[in-house]
Motif scaffolding. Structure first.
Motif, short mmCIF file in Angstrom:
data_model
loop_
_atom_site.label_atom_id
_atom_site.label_comp_id
_atom_site.label_asym_id
_atom_site.label_seq_id
_atom_site.Cartn_x
_atom_site.Cartn_y
_atom_site.Cartn_z
N THR A 45 25.92 -66.10 13.31
CA THR A 45 26.44 -64.77 13.52
C THR A 45 24.52 -64.61 13.12
OG1 THR A 45 27.52 -64.63 12.60
CG2 THR A 45 26.92 -62.97 11.94
N MET A 46 23.85 -63.71 13.36
CA MET A 46 22.41 -62.97 12.95
C MET A 46 22.64 -62.74 12.02
SD MET A 46 18.84 -62.70 13.63
CE MET A 46 19.13 -62.55 15.60
N MET A 47 22.13 -63.40 10.79
CA MET A 47 21.67 -62.97 8.92
C MET A 47 20.86 -61.80 9.34
SD MET A 47 24.30 -64.44 8.22
CE MET A 47 23.96 -64.31 6.87
N ALA A 48 19.28 -62.17 10.14
CA ALA A 48 18.53 -61.15 9.71
C ALA A 48 18.69 -59.43 10.18
CB ALA A 48 17.02 -61.71 10.28
N LYS A 49 18.43 -58.74 9.49
CA LYS A 49 18.56 -57.27 10.25
C LYS A 49 18.10 -57.06 12.07
CE LYS A 49 16.96 -52.39 9.33
NZ LYS A 49 15.88 -51.51 8.27
N SER A 50 16.71 -57.60 12.30
CA SER A 50 16.85 -58.21 13.71
C SER A 50 15.62 -59.78 13.63
CB SER A 50 15.68 -56.34 13.87
OG SER A 50 14.58 -56.90 13.29
N LEU A 51 15.57 -59.46 14.87
CA LEU A 51 14.64 -61.23 15.20
C LEU A 51 14.02 -60.46 16.64
CD1 LEU A 51 13.76 -63.52 15.09
CD2 LEU A 51 15.87 -64.56 15.92
N THR A 52 12.66 -60.49 16.55
CA THR A 52 11.60 -60.33 17.35
C THR A 52 10.79 -61.45 17.53
OG1 THR A 52 12.06 -57.82 16.85
CG2 THR A 52 9.75 -58.75 18.50
N ARG A 53 10.82 -61.73 18.75
CA ARG A 53 9.96 -63.02 19.09
C ARG A 53 8.83 -62.72 20.03
NH1 ARG A 53 15.60 -65.64 20.16
NH2 ARG A 53 16.37 -67.01 19.12
N VAL A 54 7.74 -63.24 19.81
CA VAL A 54 6.05 -63.34 20.50
C VAL A 54 6.11 -64.60 20.80
CG1 VAL A 54 4.22 -61.83 19.51
CG2 VAL A 54 6.35 -60.96 18.33
N PRO A 55 5.85 -64.30 22.36
CA PRO A 55 5.07 -64.82 22.89
C PRO A 55 3.17 -65.18 21.88
CG PRO A 55 5.97 -63.65 24.33
CD PRO A 55 6.28 -63.10 22.96
N ALA A 56 3.01 -65.87 21.88
CA ALA A 56 1.48 -65.92 21.77
C ALA A 56 1.05 -67.39 21.34
CB ALA A 56 0.81 -64.86 20.39
N ASP A 57 -0.37 -67.49 21.37
CA ASP A 57 -0.47 -68.15 21.02
C ASP A 57 -1.51 -68.61 19.81
OD1 ASP A 57 -2.15 -70.83 20.37
OD2 ASP A 57 -2.58 -70.84 21.78
N ILE A 58 -1.28 -68.29 18.37
CA ILE A 58 -2.10 -68.41 16.77
C ILE A 58 -3.76 -68.88 17.14
CG2 ILE A 58 -1.44 -70.44 15.46
CD1 ILE A 58 -0.39 -68.66 13.76
N ARG A 59 -3.50 -69.20 17.92
CA ARG A 59 -5.40 -69.70 17.96
C ARG A 59 -6.58 -68.94 19.17
NH1 ARG A 59 -4.70 -75.49 20.98
NH2 ARG A 59 -3.20 -73.90 21.70
N ASP A 60 -5.52 -68.11 19.52
CA ASP A 60 -6.40 -66.44 20.03
C ASP A 60 -6.50 -65.67 19.09
OD1 ASP A 60 -6.05 -68.77 22.55
OD2 ASP A 60 -4.84 -67.08 23.19
N VAL A 61 -7.72 -65.22 19.12
CA VAL A 61 -8.14 -63.93 18.56
C VAL A 61 -7.00 -62.72 18.14
CG1 VAL A 61 -10.15 -64.55 18.83
CG2 VAL A 61 -9.67 -63.33 19.64
N ASP A 62 -6.13 -62.73 19.31
CA ASP A 62 -6.06 -61.43 19.37
C ASP A 62 -3.97 -61.55 19.53
OD1 ASP A 62 -4.94 -63.12 21.47
OD2 ASP A 62 -5.02 -61.82 23.41
N TRP A 63 -3.78 -62.77 18.80
CA TRP A 63 -2.24 -62.47 18.01
C TRP A 63 -1.62 -61.55 17.09
CZ3 TRP A 63 -0.23 -63.94 13.06
CH2 TRP A 63 -1.57 -64.04 11.89
N MET A 64 -2.66 -60.72 16.96
CA MET A 64 -2.06 -60.41 15.78
C MET A 64 -2.07 -59.18 16.20
SD MET A 64 -1.02 -59.07 12.51
CE MET A 64 -1.83 -60.30 11.81
N THR A 65 -2.70 -58.73 17.53
CA THR A 65 -2.32 -57.53 18.52
C THR A 65 -1.15 -57.30 19.16
OG1 THR A 65 -4.99 -57.29 18.42
CG2 THR A 65 -3.79 -55.80 20.27
N LYS A 66 -0.86 -58.50 18.74
CA LYS A 66 0.40 -59.53 20.41
C LYS A 66 1.85 -58.95 19.13
CE LYS A 66 -1.81 -62.41 24.10
NZ LYS A 66 -1.45 -63.81 24.23
N LEU A 67 1.20 -59.07 18.00
CA LEU A 67 2.31 -59.15 17.05
C LEU A 67 2.74 -57.43 16.50
CD1 LEU A 67 4.63 -60.55 15.01
CD2 LEU A 67 2.41 -60.46 13.51
N GLN A 68 1.54 -56.89 16.70
CA GLN A 68 1.98 -55.60 16.43
C GLN A 68 2.54 -55.02 17.57
OE1 GLN A 68 -2.17 -55.38 14.12
NE2 GLN A 68 -1.87 -53.77 14.28
N SER A 69 2.00 -55.51 18.74
CA SER A 69 2.39 -54.45 19.95
C SER A 69 4.35 -54.74 20.13
CB SER A 69 1.80 -55.09 21.38
OG SER A 69 2.00 -56.71 21.45
#
Length: 208
Positions: A45-69
């Protein structure tokens, strides 16, 4: 694979974001789907209010941009969990990640939960482990966090039900000052894993 969104009731009012490689997120989704649909498994059962999976490589400089998108809002209070990741990154990438998270303090309250290896621990495999720091509780305030609390496995706040025994490796390390690099009893390097909680807020930023 982390499954906090399905395990922790304290997340019931929280939006959870998981950032990882796309193929790993796909594999995790398939495993969870099978577990939730099979009669041989306990229903998840999902306990969190919501869950979003974000495909990204944290080594890339744009990972925060992808997270915000994907819906992340930097202006909302955030707890960042970096578990079992920093020491696999090269120094430049690890510091970029930490500094990016620290920069969020200008718009919202920010809490960082992370584990750090010391130099001796990282030396176990120079091809696998790259980033280390012997004093993460000093490093994090230097990049913008106002508070940083450090624990070692076995400490009261990081005990995890371990058996208390004088021969326990973690107990041995806890008895030795952090400045000691070689165990005087057997001559082995003191390989430490630090658990760190750091925090910052917009108020901290305005007083710097």
């Amino acid at each position: 694979m982390d499954a906090r969104a399905y395990r922790l009731g304290c997340l019931k009012e929280c939006a959870v974001f998981e950032l990882d490689f796309a193929d790993l997120l796909d594999m995790k989704s398939d495993i969870l789907h099978e577990a939730m649909s099979s009669g041989n498994h306990q229903k998840l059962t999902m306990m969190a209010k919501s869950l979003t999976r974000v495909p990204a490589d944290i080594r890339d400089v744009d990972w925060m941009t992808k997270l915000q998108s994907c819906g992340y809002v930097p202006e909302r209070n955030t707890v960042w969990v970096l578990e079992g990741i920093l020491y696999y990154l090269h120094h430049v990438h690890a510091m970029q990640v930490l500094e990016t998270i620290a920069a969020c303090r200008t718009s919202a309250c920010t809490v960082l939960l992370a584990d750090f290896m010391n130099r001796n621990a990282a030396s176990l495999s120079q091809t696998m482990y790259h980033f280390y720091h012997d004093s993460p509780d000093l490093l994090l305030p230097s990049i913008g966090f106002s508070q940083a609390m450090l624990s070692q496995i076995g400490d009261p706040q990081a005990h995890f039900g371990l058996l208390s025994h004088p021969q326990n490796l973690f107990e041995k390390l806890r008895r030795l000052p952090r400045s000691v690099e070689t165990n005087p009893e057997d001559g082995t390097p003191c390989r430490r894993l630090y658990l760190v909680e750091a925090s910052a807020s917009p108020d901290d930023h305005t007083t710097l």
